[in-house]
Structure formats: structure tokens, C-alpha cells
Scaffold this motif. Structure first.
Motif, PDB file in Angstrom:
ATOM      1  N   PRO A 195      20.069 -12.271  -1.027  1.00 27.48           N
ATOM      2  CA  PRO A 195      20.533 -13.155   0.056  1.00 27.48           C
ATOM      3  C   PRO A 195      20.798 -14.587  -0.401  1.00 27.48           C
ATOM      4  CG  PRO A 195      18.158 -13.019   0.110  1.00 27.48           C
ATOM      5  CD  PRO A 195      18.592 -12.176  -1.053  1.00 27.48           C
ATOM      6  N   ASP A 212      18.784 -19.256   0.579  1.00 28.77           N
ATOM      7  CA  ASP A 212      18.532 -17.914   1.110  1.00 28.77           C
ATOM      8  C   ASP A 212      19.091 -17.914   2.529  1.00 28.77           C
ATOM      9  OD1 ASP A 212      17.444 -15.721   2.469  1.00 28.77           O
ATOM     10  OD2 ASP A 212      15.600 -15.744   1.279  1.00 28.77           O
ATOM     11  N   GLU A 240      19.194 -15.848   4.779  1.00 29.38           N
ATOM     12  CA  GLU A 240      18.430 -15.151   5.832  1.00 29.38           C
ATOM     13  C   GLU A 240      17.218 -15.950   6.291  1.00 29.38           C
ATOM     14  OE1 GLU A 240      19.512 -10.583   4.477  1.00 29.38           O
ATOM     15  OE2 GLU A 240      17.486 -11.352   4.173  1.00 29.38           O
ATOM     16  N   THR A 241      16.567 -16.642   5.357  1.00 26.19           N
ATOM     17  CA  THR A 241      15.352 -17.381   5.725  1.00 26.19           C
ATOM     18  C   THR A 241      15.563 -18.887   5.753  1.00 26.19           C
ATOM     19  OG1 THR A 241      14.587 -17.655   3.445  1.00 26.19           O
ATOM     20  CG2 THR A 241      13.939 -15.623   4.573  1.00 26.19           C
ATOM     21  N   ARG A 299      16.664 -24.127  -2.299  1.00 25.53           N
ATOM     22  CA  ARG A 299      16.080 -24.511  -3.580  1.00 25.53           C
ATOM     23  C   ARG A 299      17.094 -25.347  -4.344  1.00 25.53           C
ATOM     24  NH1 ARG A 299      13.057 -18.995  -5.743  1.00 25.53           N
ATOM     25  NH2 ARG A 299      11.555 -18.882  -4.028  1.00 25.53           N
ATOM     26  N   ARG A 340      13.609 -25.279   7.550  1.00 25.43           N
ATOM     27  CA  ARG A 340      14.088 -23.923   7.839  1.00 25.43           C
ATOM     28  C   ARG A 340      14.877 -23.904   9.152  1.00 25.43           C
ATOM     29  NH1 ARG A 340      11.962 -19.904   4.527  1.00 25.43           N
ATOM     30  NH2 ARG A 340      10.850 -20.950   2.836  1.00 25.43           N
ATOM     31  N   LEU A 373      18.711 -22.803   9.323  1.00 28.14           N
ATOM     32  CA  LEU A 373      19.072 -21.598  10.096  1.00 28.14           C
ATOM     33  C   LEU A 373      20.039 -21.953  11.220  1.00 28.14           C
ATOM     34  CD1 LEU A 373      15.592 -19.782  10.202  1.00 28.14           C
ATOM     35  CD2 LEU A 373      17.629 -19.047   8.957  1.00 28.14           C
ATOM     36  N   TYR A 424      12.759 -20.543  15.677  1.00 26.64           N
ATOM     37  CA  TYR A 424      13.176 -20.179  14.312  1.00 26.64           C
ATOM     38  C   TYR A 424      12.167 -19.286  13.622  1.00 26.64           C
ATOM     39  CZ  TYR A 424       9.833 -23.365  12.110  1.00 26.64           C
ATOM     40  OH  TYR A 424       8.675 -23.957  11.676  1.00 26.64           O
ATOM     41  N   GLU A 473      12.995 -15.654  14.024  1.00 22.39           N
ATOM     42  CA  GLU A 473      14.062 -15.275  13.093  1.00 22.39           C
ATOM     43  C   GLU A 473      13.493 -15.073  11.675  1.00 22.39           C
ATOM     44  OE1 GLU A 473      17.305 -18.037  13.542  1.00 22.39           O
ATOM     45  OE2 GLU A 473      18.507 -17.059  11.978  1.00 22.39           O
ATOM     46  N   LEU A 474      12.653 -16.019  11.264  1.00 20.27           N
ATOM     47  CA  LEU A 474      12.009 -15.904   9.947  1.00 20.27           C
ATOM     48  C   LEU A 474      11.175 -14.637   9.850  1.00 20.27           C
ATOM     49  CD1 LEU A 474      10.525 -19.405   8.955  1.00 20.27           C
ATOM     50  CD2 LEU A 474      12.232 -18.058   7.725  1.00 20.27           C
ATOM     51  N   VAL A 479      13.155 -11.367   9.338  1.00 19.22           N
ATOM     52  CA  VAL A 479      13.636 -11.185   7.965  1.00 19.22           C
ATOM     53  C   VAL A 479      12.480 -10.805   7.038  1.00 19.22           C
ATOM     54  CG1 VAL A 479      14.727 -12.313   5.997  1.00 19.22           C
ATOM     55  CG2 VAL A 479      15.541 -12.794   8.316  1.00 19.22           C
ATOM     56  N   ARG A 513      11.876  -7.402   4.913  1.00 15.94           N
ATOM     57  CA  ARG A 513      11.723  -7.420   3.457  1.00 15.94           C
ATOM     58  C   ARG A 513      10.392  -6.819   3.010  1.00 15.94           C
ATOM     59  NH1 ARG A 513      14.062 -13.366   1.653  1.00 15.94           N
ATOM     60  NH2 ARG A 513      16.185 -13.033   2.438  1.00 15.94           N
TER      61      ARG A 513
END
Lengths: 778, 283
Positions: free
Chosen positions: A456, A632, A634-635, A639, A757, A761, B266, B269-270, B273, B277
Motif C-alpha cells: 500500500p 501508506d 490505507e493507514t 515516512r 493520520r 486519511l 479516523y 478506518e485505521l 485496515v 492486515r
């Protein structure tokens, strides 16, 4: 000859016109490039002292009988002290004295009667300071209300909790936009215009508009703000962690109504400042007053919590920006409304500065608002205003480049400015194009970087330019003393705030005197033991102090040559100093100590002063940074994988120290971009992030590969060194470069710092929705 | 303040009288004492009184002493993967060298309102200040009265692994160790005041993992932590940082029942995922 001139003085981007006595700068610049010592990697002359714990910081200063202070700070963002009672606090073990606010209804023990030293309304009213230091109407959470001194810090901290306060809690104003609407402003809105913005927008083929937000950031220097005050007869000694010994001296003298020479300020080693330690601060006045009342040395040191509540910050901003350009990328219009959420006090930094200075755009209109809020006052923080303003401007430029389908680096080149369009002055030197040229290999990596994306993770590259001041200026003085042993000491009452200027000054003196570095010492940090020296702020220490040190060394060298010429019956013009020797053009060579040894215990004293800045020219620093990131998608994890920095700050004195400055600036910038934010309770205005687990500075694990380069060409117009300052430039473009790399990687526009985040997002979601709409319409 | 150093569990429990508090690594307790959130007349240093170290009682159970540090756990091959990863992603090497398993399970929330002593629900007050205030680090489950988030990475891993806790007086599952705060009882740890965690039995898993989203690469509490452990066909998933207590997720679909606050949406959502995973990694 000393010359009295009227000149512009610039600190942290703020200009004031003032009288300055300057000496002529008679020396020719050294040739460009590495010399014997200057321009070569030089480990810090005080490195071992620091590493072994021998260096005495203010936090290490101890005196017999020294008392410790605890400060009662307002837990409320806006309140009145209805009643304050010190009786229980004064009766607590070890308590020696208390200070209260200057007015207000108070009660407490009697100083003389209890023998403990005590607060009474009368004695406090006679204090030389009033609402600015201790207040009974706190206007931000963390404002100092009362203080007391005890034998130990633990006793003081215990006792301060026993001060009984009855508060009347008032509604705070915390929202910057609301403050502007209600005209709660610290100063008149600052308006700037050149050309005609509307006309410029009319001429544009493409217009972009966006709102950017930056967060409140805390300096969090390793050493908290602190002072130890001690009265020696009628002289007040102030040991303080400060960026400006002389500013503390004059501030304390004024407040305590003392002659300036009755205040001695000492700062030998310092654990960082980043702009927040430019003046005396409440802690110094509290310590001085408690020392006067008790006859004891008194330490007042902020705790980490106090540091995060009330020692200054980089204020949040809201930036509503617009840019217009022709299809070929020529900028036709730049406009911005900048709201600085300054706090209860402080200054409205020039957040609009980069928009005015960076590009050759004929139509620019900006307005800066300085919102007054019930939050703690801001303080200068490493390029105040320009860090924030560059984030907005340089992100806007990339959004424009995307819309024009133009390479972002090419867009910047097409709008390169050859002179300062704000005041029409030529630049003393500007090698930004050379920075751009050197950035190209880093920028060219983007195809390969993007190709390394694998779900991702998406990778991308972004860049941002930098403009800032950093020319320093007069007055600044130094002395150089050479003894019969052929060793030299640079004496000047400047401070090394941790940046390595002590080493740079030693290099400059060693170069001029032809001495190895280990035969030069630097005595600094004491207002009673050296001449006036520059503030260490505004990237000014090296460009202000370096030329004065060189001039002093040259004065000493001249005297040595005069003596040698007489001793060896040679003409002065054939003699010079090299490698610890006096050498003659015909090959003669005498150890320096053979010449200075003629003096016995006598010494040679050279004096030097910083000459004037080049008349009619604008002295600025420039640079560019290229960031590579992985996101990433998705999350929302970001970085930073690599940052390349190329800066133009004239001559580099110590490349090792300079690289360290740039690396530190980028790392601090990464924290600003990704993880740091001061959070307030939106109802009460309390600071929620008071400790270092909650206020998230970057850790070493967050540090990417860092590549630094310097143009390293002397500014031929600037002083006998041609060197500019480097403290602030490296932090300026980092956030925008990272945000632009994020856009390159993901197509998402992050417009609000920090890129947490939730912000990442949100931006990714917005980008997906935009794509969906685009796909549907096409 | 007195420091007591008992050498047996019995002496430790006896020393835990009113006003005494158990001290292990001290990485959370010492700051809480300094901030006067915990008041104590005596500290009972339990290092010599509780077991320390990892032993395998059988091929299917790893027994871990409550005094074992996170640093010891993260490198011990007998320790199931999820727990090792949870340790390695916790705190910093310095803190992991001090912090113990027992102490980690009993650490307090990082809720800034609670830590700043706002008179909030968790402190015995009427309302949760975070819900109407700043709550980006707060809960998406079990947050009706209190929106604090439980910070332990290890607790989520142990919950997913189905570990049991042995105290000086009983055995209980990790799930039973915690309870949401209620009007009658605000403490989220369901142990008696003088009860001491001695050991944990951690069942082996066929596969397990711990994933963590945080604000920086190291030394941050979980925004969301997800532990998954598979034994045969059944997988158990537990979350850190999403509720006032470590949160067992019945199924990925249970995330639809989350009750996020405006500032914690959020996290859902985290969590989606990371759960996906984690399931893929243990599949």
C-alpha cells in the motif's frame, strides 16, 4: 574611525531604524574556498567538555545557600484572583519568601514577624514589576500569579500548592478567526501591496486558491528556561540560559531601576533556545526579586510542564491564498490573508514574508492579522512566520504547477527574482539558481522513487524553496589577546546557544593569526568580561560576530608584525603570520612566541568591530530542499525517506558544524510537519500537551537519510567574511517539501499541519472523491 | 514516603496496606506520583516478590513472571509472536528495560484530561471532558461515560492470545482483569486493592501478530493497536487504544458497531485496515 549612522536593524525579519556607531570594515575578504582552518571540517572546540559533563550550564549553577523557586501559574485561560492567601504556604517547611501579584485583595503572614520573609500586598506593590510578570488577572493558562522560594525545589513545589486562591473564572477567547472578526488584535493589520492583485488575476490563465493551516508548536529546548540570581553588594548577577546576554542585562536593569553595569549576565553553555530565550522572562524577575528579599542566591527554573504551558510558542496560522499565472508559468498574481493566532501577547510574525520576497511577481497583496487570544504569548521560533508562510506559498505553487501541468522546479525558475521587489534593492548576493541547479540530480530521482511504490506504499518527491534574512549587522565587538606563549584568546560577551559559534569564532581568529586551532581559546558568555556582542537570533551570530572577531585578530596580527619588523629589522609588508610563525617573504621564520615573548607577561590586545552592512542592498539567504516520502495510502502513515538540502548562505566557516545545523533544522521541520502540535482544551484553554510523551517531537527513528550541500561562495558585498547565518534557513522549506512529496506520491493535498493520520486519511479520501467525480464527468 | 522491599508475595500483599502502592518498573507510577495523581505513604517494591522470567510449562503454554521486563519478553523465542511484537512496538528501549509485564497491565490511561486532573468521570466526576473537548487519541468503543483509551499494547496481545492471569489469590482471564468504569466503580482494573499479579499463562498460537498505528515511528502509545492470534481455524482479535479497556473484537464486522467521536472517526478506518492486515498475516 567610529562613524555614527542611521541604519535598518533586522532581527527575525523585523526591521527597526536606529542609530548605530560603526567602525569601518577595512579588511579585504579572504579568497573563496577552504583556507587553513576556515572552510574545513572542525569538531567543536568544547565537544569533550560537553560530552564529559564538565560544561557548566545554567541548570548546573550552584551556590551555597541557594534557594529554589516554584511558581503558581494560572490554571485558567482567563480569570481574576478574587482572593489569595499565602498563610499556609509560608508556614510550610523550608519556605523563605513569597511573591504575589501587584494588586488584588490578598492576605498572608507578616514578613518581619514570621521571620520567614513573606508577601504582603504593600511589599508586593512596591515590586519593580507588575502585571507583566505576576498578575492577578491572568489572560492565559500558565500566566505567573505568585511565586515562592524554599530551601529545596521539592519544598517550594509542595508549598506552592498551599497558596489558597479564589478564582473568578471568565470566558476565554480562543478562536483566531473569531478574534479577527471581533477586532481583538495586537496591532493594526499589516497590509502590503505592489501592483494590482485584481489586474494580475485578470491576466492569469490559471488561478488556484487554497486555505492552509499550521499548528501551534513548542520549542522544548533540552534546557528549560531558567535563571539563578545572586546579589553581590549592589550588583545583581544573573546566570541564565539565554540567546542574548545584553538584552537580559538591559531588560533587568530597566525593570529593577539599576545602572546597566550593576547587572552582570552570565551564560557559558546553553541547552538550546530556538528563539524563545531572547529576553529575561518572568523567571528571571522572580528570582531577582526573591534574591533581593532573602539575601540568598535564588534559582527559578521552569519545569517541563511550565515550559510547555508558558514559555513561548510558534503560533498557529490560517492562510487564505491565491495565485494566478499565465499558461507559460509566469506568475501574474499572489495574494494572501494571513491570520496569526499570536496569543495574549507577543508579535505578529511576517507570515506573508515569503510571498512578498520569493518570486518575481508584479502583483502581490498581503495582509497579516495578529489575533490576540487567551493563549500563552508566542515567541520567536526559528524563522518565525517564514516557516509557516513558506508552507502555504510553496504548497500553493505546486498546486499551481499541477494545474499548469508544469514541472514544479521549472515553475520556480521561471519566476526567479533578480532583485528585491519589495523595496527595489539589489541583492548583496543570491545564488538560488545555483541551488536549483544542484537540486536537479535529487529532483531527477523522482521517476525512480515513484517506481519503487508497491501497495500500500506510494512514493513521491517534492521540493520547496527558501528565502530568509540572516545577514546580521553592527554593532558587535570582539577583542583578541595574544600572550607571550603565543596563544590567543578571543574575548567577547556573546553566547553560543549550542550552534557551535564558539568553534567558528576560534577558527576565524586562528585563520587570521596563522595559528593552529588548539592555540586559540574563546572566552564568552559574561557581560562583565567582554565587549558588547550580538543577539544569537535571526541567524545573525556568525555574520555579526565573525567579522568583529576577524577584525580584532587582524589588529593583533598587525601589532605582532610591527614588533617583529623592529626586532628582525625587516619591513612590515614582507612579514606575515603562518603556522604559528612570523614568516618573511625571503624565507625567514620565527616562532610566534619568540616575538610575543619579548613582552614578558605583557600582552597584545587587538580590538575589532563589525562594520556596516552594504548600503542600499538586501542581504538574504536562499535554498531549496527536495524530500522523498512514502505514504501508506490505507493507514495514512507518512515516512520521510530522504531529504536533500542545498543552501546559499555565503561563505561556510565550519562545514561540519554547518551540516549539523542543516540536519537539525530538517529534523525539527519533520517534527513540525508530521507529529508535533500543542493541543488546547477548546473550552477552558488549558494546555493538554504538557509533557514529552504527549507533545511528540521526532525521535531518531523518524530521521531519514539527509544530504546537505552548500553553494559556499562568499557574499562579496557583506563584511570581511562574506558569511551569512544558517540557524534558520534549513527549517523553512522542509514542511512544504514533504507536503509536495505527499501530493506527488498520492495526489492528495495536505493543507493542514501536522499531517497526522486523520489529516492524511482525509486528504486521501478527498483525492479519491475528486477522481471519482472526474471519471464520471469524462 | 517509605520504600518497602518484600521478598515474598505474602509479604508484599501484607505490605499493601492502606496508603501503600505497588512499585514495579515505575515507568508509569513515578510520573503519576510526581503529578500527585497517585498518593502514597509507602511504595512496595515488588521486584523481589513476584516471579521474573519466561518458562514453558508445556508445549502449549508459556508462563511469564509479572516482573519480566518488556525488553526481556521481546527477545525471548518462547514468547508468542504477538506479545513479542507488542513489546517491541511499545515505548522506547530505555522504558522497556524498566517496565514490567505486571506494571504494563496496570498502567493508567494517557487521557490528558485525566492526567491533568480534570474532575472527569474517571476521576469520580460527572462528565467526560474529552467527549466535548480534544479527543483525537480517544475511544471508539465503550465510550458512553468515559472516552479514555487504554494504552497497553501488551494487554491487547494477551487478550487475543487468551492469556490467563494468576494473582496471589486467584486465576482469571485477561478479559476479566478489566471492566468499563461505572457509576459505582471508576477503576478499570478489577483487582482488589492489595491484590498482586504474579504470573501469566500465555497459550501458544499457530500464528499471531500485533500491528500498531502511532504518531511517530517509536515511543508513542497506540492510536490503534491490533492483535490477532489464530489457533486452528479460530482467530481472536483484540484492540489497544480504542476503548477505556483492551477491547476484544468479536468479528471484523463488529467495527460497524463502533461509536466514534467526531475526532476519532479516523480510528475506525485505521482499525479496519489493521484488522484486515492482521487477519491476513495470521491466516
Amino acid at each position: 574611525m567610529a562613524r555614527l549612522i542611521r541604519t535598518e536593524k533586522e532581527v527575525e525579519g523585523r526591521y527597526t531604524e536606529q542609530w548605530v556607531v560603526v567602525e569601518e570594515d577595512a579588511l579585504d575578504q579572504w579568497p573563496a574556498g577552504p583556507l587553513e582552518t576556515v572552510g574545513r571540517d572542525t569538531p567543536r572546540v568544547d565537544g569533550y567538555e560537553r560530552a564529559r559533563g564538565e560544561a557548566i550550564y545554567t541548570a548546573d549553577v550552584q551556590f551555597p545557600g541557594m534557594l529554589h523557586t516554584a511558581v503558581l501559574r494560572s490554571p485558567h485561560a482567563r480569570a481574576r484572583v478574587k482572593r489569595i492567601d499565602f498563610e499556609r504556604a509560608l508556614a510550610a517547611p523550608g519556605v523563605r519568601a513569597a511573591l504575589g501579584p501587584a494588586s488584588g485583595e490578598s492576605s498572608g503572614g507578616d514578613a518581619e514577624a514570621s521571620g520567614a520573609g513573606a508577601y504582603t500586598p504593600d511589599s508586593s506593590a512596591s515590586a519593580p514589576y507588575s502585571s507583566h510578570v505576576l498578575t492577578d488577572e491572568p489572560s492565559f493558562a500558565g500566566a505567573a500569579v505568585a511565586a515562592l522560594a524554599a530551601d529545596t525545589f521539592a519544598q517550594a513545589a509542595d508549598a506552592v500548592r498551599l497558596i489558597d486562591v479564589e478564582w473568578e473564572v471568565l470566558e476565554p477567547l480562543l478562536d483566531a478567526d473569531e478574534a479577527v472578526a471581533r477586532e481583538s488584535l495586537l496591532e493594526e493589520p499589516r497590509r502590503y501591496e505592489r501592483g494590482d492583485l485584481e489586474r494580475g488575476l485578470g491576466e492569469a490563465d490559471v488561478v488556484v486558491e487554497a486555505e492552509y493551516r499550521t499548528q501551534t508548536l513548542l520549542h522544548n529546548a533540552l534546557e528549560t528556561h531558567q535563571s539563578v540570581c545572586r546579589w553581590e553588594g549592589d550588583t545583581l548577577e544573573v546566570y541564565i540560559s539565554t540567546q542574548y546576554i545584553w538584552g537580559v542585562r538591559s531588560g533587568v536593569a530597566k525593570a529593577l531601576e539599576l545602572p546597566q553595569d550593576k547587572v552582570r549576565v552570565v551564560c557559558n553553555f546553553m541547552g538550546g533556545g530556538f528563539g524563545a530565550k531572547n529576553n529575561a522572562g518572568d523567571y528571571t524577575f522572580i528570582a531577582a526579586e526573591l534574591a533581593r528579599r532573602t539575601g540568598r542566591p535564588v534559582r527559578c527554573a521552569l519545569t517541563r510542564r511550565e515550559e510547555n504551558m508558558a514559555s513561548g510558542n510558534r503560533n498557529a496560522t490560517i492562510q487564505r491564498l491565491v495565485a494566478g499565472a499565465r499558461a507559460d508559468g509566469t506568475l501574474t498574481a499572489l495574494g494572501g490573508e494571513f491570520v496569526n493566532a499570536v496569543g495574549w501577547d507577543g508579535f505578529s510574525a511576517s507570515t506573508s514574508g515569503p510571498m512578498q520576497l520569493l518570486y518575481a511577481c508584479d502583483n502581490v497583496r498581503t495582509v497579516d492579522y495578529g489575533a490576540q487570544l487567551n493563549t500563552s504569548p508566542n515567541a520567536a521560533f526559528r524563522a518565525p512566520g517564514f516557516v509557516e508562510g513558506t508552507f502555504g506559498l510553496e504548497c500553493l505553487l505546486d498546486e499551481l504547477a499541477a494545474k499548469l501541468d508544469l514541472d514544479p522546479l521549472e515553475l520556480r525558475k521561471r519566476n526567479y527574482s533578480d532583485s528585491d521587489l519589495v523595496d527595489g534593492r539589489p541583492f548583496s548576493s543570491k545564488r538560488l539558481l545555483e541551488c536549483y541547479r544542484r537540486a536537479e540530480p535529487h529532483w531527477a530521482r523522482r521517476e525512480e522513487v515513484r517506481a519503487r511504490s508497491e501497495a500500500p506504499w506510494r512514493r513521491g518527491v517534492g521540493l520547496a524553496s527558501q528565502v530568509w534574512y540572516g545577514g546580521g549587522g553592527p554593532p558587535s565587538y570582539a577583542w583578541v589577546r595574544v600572550g607571550s606563549d603565543g596563544r590567543a584568546t578571543v574575548i567577547t560577551a556573546m553566547q553560543d546557544i549550542g550552534t557551535g559559534t564558539r568553534t567558528a569564532m576560534a577558527q576565524i581568529a586562528a585563520e587570521e593569526l596563522g595559528l593552529p586551532l588548539d592555540r586559540v581559546e574563546v572566552a564568552l558568555g559574561d557581560s562583565a568580561r567582554g565587549p558588547f556582542a550580538s543577539i544569537s537570533a535571526g541567524s545573525s551570530t556568525t555574520p555579526s560576530m565573525g567579522p568583529a572577531v576577524r577584525a580584532a585578530a587582524a589588529d593583533a596580527a598587525r601589532q605582532i608584525v610591527e614588533i617583529a619588523a623592529q626586532r628582525y629589522h625587516l619591513e612590515q609588508r614582507v612579514l606575515s603570520l603562518r603556522g604559528g610563525h612570523v614568516v618573511s617573504a625571503d624565507g625567514g621564520s620565527w616562532p610566534l612566541e619568540e616575538v610575543t615573548g619579548l613582552l614578558g607577561s605583557g600582552q597584545i590586545l587587538g580590538k575589532g568591530a563589525r562594520g556596516p552592512n552594504p548600503a542600499g542592498m538586501r542581504v538574504l539567504t536562499f535554498g531549496i530542499q527536495v524530500a522523498e516520502v512514502a505514504v501508506d495510502v490505507e493507514t495514512g502513515e507518512v515516512r520521510v525517506e530522504r531529504v536533500a538540502a542545498i543552501h546559499d548562505v555565503g561563505r561556510i566557516i565550519n562545514p561540519l558544524g554547518a551540516r549539523s545545523q542543516v540536519e537539525g533544522g530538517i529534523i525539527q521541520g519533520i517534527g513540525h510537519t508530521l507529529s508535533e502540535q500543542r493541543l488546547l482544551d477548546p473550552l477552558s484553554g488549558s494546555v493538554l500537551t504538557q509533557t514529552l510523551d504527549a507533545y511528540k517531537l521526532p525521535t531518531i527513528a523518524d530521521v531519514p537519510e539527509l544530504v546537505t550541500e552548500f553553494v559556499d561562495e562568499p557574499d562579496t558585498h557583506l563584511t570581511n567574511l562574506g558569511a551569512k547565518g544558517l540557524g534558520e534557513p534549513p527549517i523553512i522549506p522542509t514542511a512544504a517539501a514533504i507536503a509536495n512529496a505527499i501530493r506527488d506520491a498520492t495526489g492528495a493535498d495536505v493543507r493542514s499541519l501536522p499531517v497526522t493520520r486523520e489529516e492524511m486519511l482525509r486528504a486521501l479520501r478527498e483525492a479519491r472523491e475528486r477522481e471519482t467525480v472526474a471519471a464520471r464527468t469524462s | 514516603m517509605r520504600l518497602v522491599r518484600p521478598e515474598t508475595p505474602r509479604d508484599a500483599v501484607a505490605a499493601l496496606t492502606n496508603g501503600a502502592v505497588a512499585l514495579a518498573g515505575g515507568t508509569d507510577l513515578v510520573p503519576l506520583l510526581r503529578d500527585r495523581i497517585v498518593e502514597a505513604d509507602a511504595l512496595v517494591h515488588v521486584a523481589d516478590a513476584v516471579p521474573r522470567g519466561v518458562t514453558s510449562t508445556s508445549t502449549s503454554i508459556t508462563r511469564v513472571g509479572a516482573g519480566t521486563t518488556l525488553g526481556e519478553l521481546e527477545v525471548d523465542p518462547q514468547v508468542p509472536q504477538a506479545l513479542r511484537e507488542a513489546c517491541a512496538l511499545s515505548a522506547s528501549p530505555q522504558l522497556r528495560a524498566m517496565g514490567t509485564l505486571g506494571g504494563n497491565l496496570r498502567q493508567a490511561t494517557r487521557c490528558w484530561y485525566w492526567r491533568l486532573k480534570f474532575p472527569c468521570y474517571l476521576h469520580g466526576g460527572e462528565r467526560c471532558h474529552a467527549k466535548e473537548g480534544e479527543h483525537r487519541e480517544h475511544a471508539i468503543f465503550g465510550n458512553e461515560r468515559c472516552a479514555s483509551a487504554h494504552p497497553s499494547d501488551l494487554a491487547a496481545a494477551l487478550l487475543a492470545l487468551g492469556a490467563t492471569v494468576r494473582t496471589d489469590r486467584r486465576e482469571l482471564g485477561v478479559a476479566e482483569l478489566y471492566r468499563l468504569p461505572t457509576d459505582d466503580e471508576r477503576d478499570v482494573v478489577g483487582l482488589e486493592r492489595d491484590e498482586l499479579i504474579l504470573e501469566l499463562d500465555v497459550p501458544a498460537a499457530d500464528a499471531s501478530t500485533y500491528l500498531k498505528a502511532m504518531d511517530r515511528r517509536k515511543w508513542a502509545f497506540p492510536l490503534v493497536g491490533v492483535a490477532a492470534a489464530r489457533v486452528g481455524p479460530s482467530v481472536r482479535v483484540a484492540l489497544a487504544g480504542v476503548a477505556p479497556i483492551p477491547w476484544l473484537l468479536d468479528s471484523p464486522a463488529a467495527l460497524d458497531d463502533a461509536t466514534p467521536l467526531p475526532g476519532t472517526a479516523y480510528k475506525v478506518e485505521l482499525a479496519r485496515v489493521l484488522v484486515r492486515r492482521a487477519l491476513a498475516a495470521t491466516g
